[in-house]
Design a protein around this motif. Sequence first.
Motif, PDB file in Angstrom:
ATOM      1  N   GLY A 244     -40.005  24.529  26.695  1.00 44.39           N
ATOM      2  CA  GLY A 244     -38.747  24.059  26.133  1.00 44.39           C
ATOM      3  C   GLY A 244     -38.151  25.051  25.152  1.00 44.39           C
ATOM      4  N   MET A 245     -39.006  25.689  24.344  1.00 44.11           N
ATOM      5  CA  MET A 245     -38.533  26.685  23.385  1.00 44.11           C
ATOM      6  C   MET A 245     -38.007  27.931  24.088  1.00 44.11           C
ATOM      7  SD  MET A 245     -40.728  28.592  20.352  1.00 44.11           S
ATOM      8  CE  MET A 245     -42.003  29.079  21.527  1.00 44.11           C
ATOM      9  N   LEU A 246     -38.727  28.391  25.108  1.00 44.55           N
ATOM     10  CA  LEU A 246     -38.335  29.622  25.781  1.00 44.55           C
ATOM     11  C   LEU A 246     -37.019  29.484  26.530  1.00 44.55           C
ATOM     12  CD1 LEU A 246     -41.821  30.815  27.085  1.00 44.55           C
ATOM     13  CD2 LEU A 246     -40.542  31.668  25.121  1.00 44.55           C
ATOM     14  N   GLU A 247     -36.614  28.257  26.822  1.00 42.91           N
ATOM     15  CA  GLU A 247     -35.313  28.039  27.463  1.00 42.91           C
ATOM     16  C   GLU A 247     -34.164  28.563  26.604  1.00 42.91           C
ATOM     17  OE1 GLU A 247     -34.106  26.585  30.311  1.00 42.91           O
ATOM     18  OE2 GLU A 247     -36.107  26.455  31.201  1.00 42.91           O
ATOM     19  N   ARG A 248     -34.395  28.663  25.294  1.00 38.84           N
ATOM     20  CA  ARG A 248     -33.332  29.101  24.391  1.00 38.84           C
ATOM     21  C   ARG A 248     -33.185  30.625  24.334  1.00 38.84           C
ATOM     22  NH1 ARG A 248     -31.379  25.287  20.753  1.00 38.84           N
ATOM     23  NH2 ARG A 248     -29.909  26.974  20.321  1.00 38.84           N
ATOM     24  N   SER A 249     -34.088  31.364  24.972  1.00 41.01           N
ATOM     25  CA  SER A 249     -33.990  32.834  25.060  1.00 41.01           C
ATOM     26  C   SER A 249     -33.830  33.476  23.688  1.00 41.01           C
ATOM     27  CB  SER A 249     -32.816  33.232  25.970  1.00 41.01           C
ATOM     28  OG  SER A 249     -32.989  32.706  27.261  1.00 41.01           O
ATOM     29  N   PHE A 250     -34.724  33.124  22.769  1.00 41.30           N
ATOM     30  CA  PHE A 250     -34.669  33.707  21.435  1.00 41.30           C
ATOM     31  C   PHE A 250     -35.041  35.187  21.447  1.00 41.30           C
ATOM     32  CE2 PHE A 250     -35.790  29.177  20.219  1.00 41.30           C
ATOM     33  CZ  PHE A 250     -34.488  28.854  19.852  1.00 41.30           C
ATOM     34  N   VAL A 251     -35.956  35.576  22.329  1.00 42.77           N
ATOM     35  CA  VAL A 251     -36.383  36.966  22.414  1.00 42.77           C
ATOM     36  C   VAL A 251     -36.457  37.374  23.878  1.00 42.77           C
ATOM     37  CG1 VAL A 251     -37.722  36.807  20.276  1.00 42.77           C
ATOM     38  CG2 VAL A 251     -38.863  36.453  22.468  1.00 42.77           C
ATOM     39  N   THR A 252     -36.541  38.688  24.096  1.00 42.00           N
ATOM     40  CA  THR A 252     -36.728  39.235  25.439  1.00 42.00           C
ATOM     41  C   THR A 252     -38.096  39.904  25.492  1.00 42.00           C
ATOM     42  OG1 THR A 252     -35.869  41.449  24.965  1.00 42.00           O
ATOM     43  CG2 THR A 252     -34.257  39.728  25.473  1.00 42.00           C
ATOM     44  N   ALA A 253     -38.450  40.395  26.657  1.00 42.15           N
ATOM     45  CA  ALA A 253     -39.740  41.064  26.823  1.00 42.15           C
ATOM     46  C   ALA A 253     -39.817  42.358  26.021  1.00 42.15           C
ATOM     47  CB  ALA A 253     -39.988  41.352  28.302  1.00 42.15           C
ATOM     48  N   GLU A 254     -38.683  42.860  25.578  1.00 44.96           N
ATOM     49  CA  GLU A 254     -38.675  44.121  24.818  1.00 44.96           C
ATOM     50  C   GLU A 254     -38.767  43.905  23.313  1.00 44.96           C
ATOM     51  OE1 GLU A 254     -38.977  46.787  26.657  1.00 44.96           O
ATOM     52  OE2 GLU A 254     -38.862  45.358  28.322  1.00 44.96           O
ATOM     53  N   ASP A 255     -38.795  42.667  22.890  1.00 43.00           N
ATOM     54  CA  ASP A 255     -38.807  42.386  21.453  1.00 43.00           C
ATOM     55  C   ASP A 255     -40.198  42.514  20.853  1.00 43.00           C
ATOM     56  OD1 ASP A 255     -36.175  41.615  20.251  1.00 43.00           O
ATOM     57  OD2 ASP A 255     -36.136  40.278  21.992  1.00 43.00           O
ATOM     58  N   ARG A 256     -40.206  42.674  19.519  1.00 42.21           N
ATOM     59  CA  ARG A 256     -41.422  42.662  18.728  1.00 42.21           C
ATOM     60  C   ARG A 256     -41.264  41.562  17.674  1.00 42.21           C
ATOM     61  NH1 ARG A 256     -43.251  49.059  18.058  1.00 42.21           N
ATOM     62  NH2 ARG A 256     -43.372  49.433  20.327  1.00 42.21           N
ATOM     63  N   VAL A 257     -42.100  40.533  17.781  1.00 40.13           N
ATOM     64  CA  VAL A 257     -41.937  39.318  16.990  1.00 40.13           C
ATOM     65  C   VAL A 257     -42.914  39.337  15.818  1.00 40.13           C
ATOM     66  CG1 VAL A 257     -41.993  36.795  17.012  1.00 40.13           C
ATOM     67  CG2 VAL A 257     -41.217  38.054  19.055  1.00 40.13           C
ATOM     68  N   ALA A 258     -42.383  39.468  14.609  1.00 37.14           N
ATOM     69  CA  ALA A 258     -43.219  39.455  13.405  1.00 37.14           C
ATOM     70  C   ALA A 258     -43.499  38.018  13.005  1.00 37.14           C
ATOM     71  CB  ALA A 258     -42.525  40.197  12.272  1.00 37.14           C
ATOM     72  N   THR A 259     -44.775  37.700  12.829  1.00 34.40           N
ATOM     73  CA  THR A 259     -45.173  36.358  12.410  1.00 34.40           C
ATOM     74  C   THR A 259     -45.715  36.412  10.992  1.00 34.40           C
ATOM     75  OG1 THR A 259     -46.654  34.490  12.866  1.00 34.40           O
ATOM     76  CG2 THR A 259     -47.423  36.672  13.547  1.00 34.40           C
ATOM     77  N   THR A 260     -45.267  35.491  10.140  1.00 32.46           N
ATOM     78  CA  THR A 260     -45.626  35.508   8.723  1.00 32.46           C
ATOM     79  C   THR A 260     -46.414  34.279   8.296  1.00 32.46           C
ATOM     80  OG1 THR A 260     -43.544  34.428   8.069  1.00 32.46           O
ATOM     81  CG2 THR A 260     -43.527  36.831   8.205  1.00 32.46           C
ATOM     82  N   SER A 261     -46.613  33.313   9.198  1.00 36.73           N
ATOM     83  CA  SER A 261     -47.305  32.073   8.834  1.00 36.73           C
ATOM     84  C   SER A 261     -48.810  32.228   8.991  1.00 36.73           C
ATOM     85  CB  SER A 261     -46.822  30.919   9.722  1.00 36.73           C
ATOM     86  OG  SER A 261     -45.458  30.661   9.509  1.00 36.73           O
ATOM     87  N   PRO A 262     -49.602  31.599   8.118  1.00 32.18           N
ATOM     88  CA  PRO A 262     -51.060  31.620   8.284  1.00 32.18           C
ATOM     89  C   PRO A 262     -51.456  30.982   9.618  1.00 32.18           C
ATOM     90  CG  PRO A 262     -50.452  30.825   6.103  1.00 32.18           C
ATOM     91  CD  PRO A 262     -49.192  30.881   6.900  1.00 32.18           C
TER      92      PRO A 262
END
Length: 514
Positions: free
Chosen positions: A180-198
């Motif tokens: 359901g989240m990926l349907e929104r196309s927040f990122v592409t395969a070329e992105d680098r997603v920084a995560t800050t949560s424990p």
Amino acid sequence: MHEFLLSSAGASPEKPAVIEADPEGGLRTLSYGGLKRRTQEYAAALDALGLDVGDRVILESDTSASAIAAFLACSSLGLTFVPVTPSTPRERLLAVIGAAEPALYLQASDGKRTDLPEGLGTGRFGPEGLLVERAPAPRVRHRREVLTTDPAYMIFTSGTTGRPKGVIMTHRAIIAFYRGMLERSFVTAEDRVATTSPLQFDFSLLDIGLALGSGATVVPVPRARLPWPRRFLQFLADTGATQVNGAPSIWRPALRHEAAALAELTQLRGILYSGEAFPPPEIRHLQRLRPGIRIVNCFGSTESVACTFTDVPNPLPEDVDRLSIGRAHTGADITLVGEDGRVVHSPGAVGEIHLRSAALFSGYWGDPETTGRALVPDPLNPRSGQLVFRSGDLAYRDEEGQLFFCGRADSMAKIRGNRVELGEVERRLLGHPAVAAAAALALPAGDDHVLGAFLVLAPDADEPSAAQLTAFVAETLPAYMVPQELRVLNSLPTTPNGKTDRAKLLATFTPVTV
């Protein structure tokens, strides 16, 4: 879960899956193929222990390539992983261990935890492999096939009883959320997603699913860099992060002290935030520094990871002082129910969010009574047998159907993006011999909130200092659950039915200047 998140390993085995800091201060990269191999190596070591489908494995680590491989290895064997962080206080950790009754406790190879209970299997994991230090007690292996209906993980949140509450998520539920989240196309395969949560918070699993589910790269931000805006921004620049996810508070120091450096992050294209309100003036400042940036508001609870997403208008109009939380994500639906139990339809009318989704938790560990209060018959079709999540969140819809969050129907609060059950804080304060009564509240502090507590001292007790009380709370609760404001009163005000009058307490509080 493991199959879904490793799906890119077949088509793009050499592509970076994780870019992380190494112990020498540089960066190291693990490819999708390397992540799959590490997962398989860990799984082989775990499989040799004879653990059964459904056995719990505690993973103590910050987010890392090895931590991701460890929980994917657990997933492949049907082991329910329970994430905790190295900073978890010992007493709270013992409460989690006592509740989950894990077969095995795994920590990162550089972990410092040595005083674990006898009889608990232990081990360490890292780039060099997974080493079992103390074998778990012999198990009876009833099953080998992993089903989508099996628990994938369990996250412990604050509980109203003062004890951690285990939220169980199945493979089917978390995959439904990811899709359901990926349907929104927040990122592409070329992105680098920084995560800050424990790692122990579901938001970290959202980040990992968003990245790996899109064929993108996960970039775990070292915990030690987050409080230092220059180091934080430099890490984003060094790793080429294009998307950064986290609570809005991670941006505040950078906006105040390193605005020029933030403006130079030309590769940064997207931000997804959750856990607390993002003050509109700070959003406008951020949009001016990074024109065209996509900012997404994500809202929801651990019981569903999230339930709504919405893009923040860019530019955000000057007359907007309250942001929408949007609509339910694809595959989910929200019904608002009023205090009288009737469904709310009118724009502007406040009701409690009831979430209908395949991406719902299956229950609270060992607590059918609390589960029954949260998973309730569908208010639109109560005879169907379908259950929906009664979230405790209050909201209303505008004329266009956009949802606006109004607060909580119970005593839960969000402090710096973290879920805090106020009853758990109060229970700890009442454990101090000098405290006879306590009421914890989320107190206004500029555009944010801080955790505060009003106390009544026991008769003839010597008044402890604020430092002594905060140190006492910090012995068993994490830092975000330690009150920043403490006030001593002669008595706590009460409502006509005898409950603590929190509204009156708030009315007597002078907001903190930030």
